[in-house]
Design an enzyme around this catalytic site. Structure first.
Site, PDB file in Angstrom:
ATOM      1  CB  ILE A  71      -0.924   0.002   1.240  1.00  0.00           C
ATOM      2  CG1 ILE A  71      -1.862   1.219   1.267  1.00  0.00           C
ATOM      3  CG2 ILE A  71      -0.151  -0.052   2.548  1.00  0.00           C
ATOM      4  CD1 ILE A  71      -2.910   1.170   2.401  1.00  0.00           C
ATOM      5  CB  SER A  72       1.083   4.274  -2.085  1.00  0.00           C
ATOM      6  OG  SER A  72       0.948   3.572  -3.302  1.00  0.00           O
ATOM      7  CD  GLN A  73       6.188   7.614   2.464  1.00  0.00           C
ATOM      8  OE1 GLN A  73       6.519   7.847   1.302  1.00  0.00           O
ATOM      9  NE2 GLN A  73       6.897   8.003   3.492  1.00  0.00           N
TER      10      GLN A  73
END
Ligand code: SAH
Length: 218
Positions: A67-69
């Site tokens: 999951i992207s930052q």
């Protein structure tokens, strides 16, 4: 948006802390910060990782993906929101659907393409369960975009190709913007392309680190 509230006040405090740190890192859009504060990121990761959901870090979501930052999600969303219309948006790389859910709060309709079938199916179900209904997902190859619904006001790519996929530029409307990380692992930069009547204008935003945009379906 309905929300399963198992985390309570701790979660409210950690969400506010996350927003404070994104502000310190340079995110200025109050609209985007409010979306980050309210979208329940803990419901997009495994229960075992939920307590870390409001840290500004990428987390594993299975299939070797992350999951992207939150900072990156905020940065890309802000770049698109600040530069023009957000009525019809295309996302490449749905992953767990967190960025999709964020985009759904700032646009009328979000299309999203994911190459891993298992992620696509789980994420499609998750977004429906959370009553985020202005999103349409598809299991497909993001290098192709999603021609049937083109053209898009904005396109966001959540994985990095080595060079710019031309089909994505084709699917932008006039005035449309594409935000995309480009380059090999370790030397990627986040770029914004704007389609104007005089051609495509390129801008570099900053150095970033994304998983690669991969060929073929899984
Ligand atoms: N926004 C997502 C990011 C997930 S990581 C999230 O917050 O969860 C990037 C995603 O892009 C992964 O799910 C990966 O499977 C997907 N991806 C990689 N190459 C792709 C391609 N060619 N087409 C569509 N999706 C792709």
């Amino acid at each position: 948006m309905s929300e399963v509230d198992g985390i309570g006040m701790t979660s409210q405090r950690s969400r506010n802390r996350l927003v404070d740190s994104l502000r310190e890192m340079g995110i200025k859009s109050e609209k985007v910060l409010e979306v980050i504060r309210t979208v329940p990121r803990h419901l997009f990761v495994d229960e075992a990782l939920a307590s870390r959901a409001y840290e500004n870090t990428a987390l594993p979501i299975g299939y070797g993906q992350t999951i992207s930052q939150p900072y990156t999600v905020a940065l890309m969303t802000e770049a698109l929101c600040d530069s023009g219309s957000m009525k019809k948006v295309l996302e490449i790389g749905s992953g767990c659907g967190y960025q999709t859910a964020v985009l759904a709060q700032v646009s009328r309709l979000v299309f999203s393409v994911e190459r891993v079938k298992g992620l696509f199916a789980k994420t499609d179900q998750r977004l429906r369960a959370l009553k985020i209904l202005n999103t349409r997902l598809k299991h497909g190859d993001g290098f192709e975009g999603w021609a049937a619904n083109a053209r898009y006001d904005a396109i966001l790519v959540a994985a990095a190709p080595v060079s710019l996929p031309s089909k994505l530029i084709e699917q932008l409307s006039l005035g449309g913007r594409l935000v995309i990380p480009v380059g090999r692992s370790g030397k990627q930069e986040l770029r914004m392309y704007v389609k104007t009547s005089n051609g495509v204008v390129e801008k570099c935003l900053e150095s970033v680190s994304f998983v690669p945009l991969l060929d073929g379906l899984r």
